[in-house]
Design a protein around this motif. Sequence first.
Motif, PDB file in Angstrom:
ATOM      1  N   GLU A 114       0.810  -1.219   0.000  1.00  0.00           N
ATOM      2  CA  GLU A 114       0.000   0.000   0.000  1.00  0.00           C
ATOM      3  C   GLU A 114       0.844   1.271   0.000  1.00  0.00           C
ATOM      4  OE1 GLU A 114      -3.456   2.248   2.682  1.00  0.00           O
ATOM      5  OE2 GLU A 114      -2.993   0.124   3.057  1.00  0.00           O
ATOM      6  N   ALA A 140      -6.092  -2.455   4.939  1.00  0.00           N
ATOM      7  CA  ALA A 140      -7.203  -1.730   4.321  1.00  0.00           C
ATOM      8  C   ALA A 140      -8.558  -2.383   4.592  1.00  0.00           C
ATOM      9  CB  ALA A 140      -6.969  -1.616   2.818  1.00  0.00           C
ATOM     10  N   ARG A 156     -10.822   6.226   5.543  1.00  0.00           N
ATOM     11  CA  ARG A 156     -10.156   6.070   4.256  1.00  0.00           C
ATOM     12  C   ARG A 156      -9.447   7.370   3.880  1.00  0.00           C
ATOM     13  NH1 ARG A 156     -15.190   3.275   0.970  1.00  0.00           N
ATOM     14  NH2 ARG A 156     -15.316   1.353   2.198  1.00  0.00           N
ATOM     15  N   ALA A 179      -3.651   4.003   7.659  1.00  0.00           N
ATOM     16  CA  ALA A 179      -2.958   2.714   7.722  1.00  0.00           C
ATOM     17  C   ALA A 179      -1.949   2.676   8.857  1.00  0.00           C
ATOM     18  CB  ALA A 179      -2.244   2.442   6.394  1.00  0.00           C
TER      19      ALA A 179
END
Length: 279
Positions: free
Chosen positions: A74, A158, A167, A172
């Motif tokens: 990511e 995620a 989001r 993260a």
Amino acid sequence: MDQILVANKTIIGRVKSIVGRDSKLGKALGGLEKLQEAKFISKHFSDFLEPVVAQSENTRTESYNIRHKVYCEELKFEPLNQDRIEKDEFDAFSSPCLIKHKSSGHYAGTVRLVRPQLDDQLLPIEKFCLNSITHETLNPRNFARKDVCEISRLAVPAEFRKRQMDRFSGAALGVINEQTYSENELRCFPFIAIGLYFSAAALVIHNDIKHTYVMMEPRLARSMRFVGIQFEQVGPVINYHGKRAPYYINPSLLYANLRPSFKLMLKNIQEQVNEYPRY
């Protein structure tokens, strides 16, 4: 449960407005309100999530796999590898913590506690960013190896950040969206990230480690202040995987500033972590 809490808070708020917040009854009702909130927060976490200290090779691999998803796939901070694990030299003397989603059995996040055991074992912050620590009295080189540790590699995959409010850049790594949350919206907090920090803190206390360091974004440090985790910045912001600064905390600082609403959550996590042997 949520509806009952809201209804109770509404009733208590009305009574406080009648008798006055600073009256004896008003203060007593305020204490009751905080107690209800604390119980809700702790129960909300424990109903759905639980801390796991990774002691088997399988659970450690689960931690490395989550880190690969976040740090390699990511964020692209580290290169991809065929084994889909993200691991480095510090894992040889680290203890990973995970948060397990009870109903699915899947792991919802991880963090590690790096604790040197030998004189030649350095914290990541010492190897890569030692010059960034300008607070001389809190420099980790001043303390015995067994008394220092570093919290690092916090990662929330995620699939466990499904809410729109989570989001955004930084989620993260545990950053709280300051545009969405406020100090009065505690029931909406991202419990996985907070649970990970509390799990690491519980491990620190369980192993009687005196000094803890974290290299993190200033906005993550601000996020943790929402719940009363107030890290002390011990150096300037530098460019290390983005803007990062060195921070310090110890158990006394943690307890001194922690919001009452979250102390019960930490206490319950501590009870579960204390079931694991010290290392």
